[in-house]
Structures are given as structure tokens and as C-alpha cells.
Enzyme design. Structure first.
Site, PDB file in Angstrom:
ATOM      1  N   SER A   1     -52.640  25.663 -45.372  1.00  0.00           N
ATOM      2  CA  SER A   1     -53.999  26.074 -45.001  1.00  0.00           C
ATOM      3  C   SER A   1     -53.989  26.841 -43.679  1.00  0.00           C
ATOM      4  CB  SER A   1     -54.916  24.861 -44.891  1.00  0.00           C
ATOM      5  OG  SER A   1     -55.088  24.245 -46.143  1.00  0.00           O
TER       6      SER A   1
ATOM      7  N   ARG B   1     -44.288  19.679 -49.466  1.00  0.00           N
ATOM      8  CA  ARG B   1     -43.752  21.039 -49.540  1.00  0.00           C
ATOM      9  C   ARG B   1     -42.299  21.119 -49.095  1.00  0.00           C
ATOM     10  NH1 ARG B   1     -47.630  23.965 -45.668  1.00  0.00           N
ATOM     11  NH2 ARG B   1     -47.288  21.974 -44.689  1.00  0.00           N
TER      12      ARG B   1
ATOM     13  N   HIS C   1     -52.234  23.072 -53.043  1.00  0.00           N
ATOM     14  CA  HIS C   1     -53.079  21.896 -53.275  1.00  0.00           C
ATOM     15  C   HIS C   1     -53.492  21.827 -54.743  1.00  0.00           C
ATOM     16  CE1 HIS C   1     -54.487  22.425 -48.873  1.00  0.00           C
ATOM     17  NE2 HIS C   1     -53.727  21.339 -48.904  1.00  0.00           N
TER      18      HIS C   1
ATOM     19  N   LYS D   1     -61.915  17.271 -35.139  1.00  0.00           N
ATOM     20  CA  LYS D   1     -61.365  18.570 -35.521  1.00  0.00           C
ATOM     21  C   LYS D   1     -62.478  19.595 -35.658  1.00  0.00           C
ATOM     22  CE  LYS D   1     -57.036  17.300 -37.621  1.00  0.00           C
ATOM     23  NZ  LYS D   1     -56.120  17.587 -38.695  1.00  0.00           N
TER      24      LYS D   1
END
Length: 161
Positions: free
Chosen positions: A128, A90, A17, A41
Site C-alpha cells: 500500500s 509477501r 490483498h 495513524k
């Protein structure tokens, strides 16, 4: 002013990030790291903790600020008068998902342009979720996250000061 928004959950911020953010900061006058507040979440770090960790990690980048938002990203970018959305990519699967989001955002806000920035190949496997998994088992994640995040992860998982 060319203002860009880099949205995400950033739970936690990784070096991937950070690398995308550093690139974006070179391209735009201001980059707003916008933490999505999603009540559905259950993040490891609260929004306030994430904002503090990110602020610490980016303190050397003068044209970056940290904010939070709820709801639609297009509503947020309208509110802060940004027209560029920065997304890190990515791997090919990331790109496929991000393109769908970019098209949806553009359909709701025609002025919204999404810029895809690939992460450095040495960081392409870092996520993450993976960082949290390694940290939960006591693994050393200092090569994958800023130092302040590594310390915070250690405190969360090992209950150490």
C-alpha cells in the site's frame, strides 16, 4: 460455519490483498475484511472510503464482507465468533513480524489460529505504501490495485473527478 478475519489497514487495498482474500474465500465459509481503525495513524483514505472501495473490489466474491474494528483483534474475533485470522505474507520479513503477532494473539485467545497465505510471486513487491508513493507522483498503479482504487487514488492525488 468457518469464519475467518482478514485484518489490516488496507490504505489502499492492493491486488496482493485481493489475491490473498480470494484464496481465503476458497478456504472458509465467510471471510470478514476487518479494517483497523487506528486514531494514531493518518491514512490517505477514511475508513468509510476504504470500506466502499473494498466492497466494490470484492463484490464478485459472495462469502466476503467488509467491517471495521478498534482495539485488540482478539476482542473483535471473539465478538464476531471467528477463530481464524488470515494474514498475507509477501517476503520473509513479513513472516517474521506476523509470527510474533500470531503468538501474541494466541496467548490472549487460545482458540485463535493464524493462517499465513503467501502472495503470488508477481505481487510480492506490491505494498500500500509503495502504491501511494507511485500514485502521488502521477504514476500508473492500475496493474497493482483494483480499478476502483486506481480511480480513487487518481482523484486524491490529482484532484480530478
Amino acid at each position: 460455519m468457518r469464519r475467518a478475519v482478514y485484518p489490516g489497514s488496507f490504505d489502499p487495498l492492493t491486488n496482493g490483498h485481493l489475491e490473498v482474500l480470494q484464496t481465503a474465500a476458497q478456504l472458509f465459509d465467510e471471510v470478514v475484511i476487518a479494517i483497523l481503525v487506528n486514531p494514531d495513524k493518518r491514512p490517505l483514505f477514511s475508513v468509510e472510503e476504504r470500506m466502499q472501495l473494498i466492497a466494490e473490489a470484492v463484490k464478485g466474491i459472495p462469502n466476503v464482507r467488509v467491517d471495521q474494528f478498534q482495539g485488540l483483534l482478539v476482542d473483535y474475533i471473539r465478538r464476531i465468533q471467528a477463530h481464524v485470522i488470515v494474514r498475507g505474507v509477501r517476503e520473509p520479513a513479513d513472516y517474521e513480524n506476523e509470527v510474533k503477532l500470531a503468538h501474541m494473539n494466541r496467548s490472549m485467545e487460545p482458540s485463535a489460529v493464524t493462517v499465513f497465505l503467501p502472495t503470488h510471486p508477481t505481487l510480492s513487491y506490491v505494498s500500500s505504501s509503495l502504491v501511494k508513493q507511485v500514485a502521488a507522483y502521477g504514476g500508473d498503479v492500475r496493474a497493482h490495485v483494483p480499478e476502483c482504487v486506481a480511480v480513487a487514488l487518481r482523484k486524491k492525488y490529482m484532484n480530478t473527478p
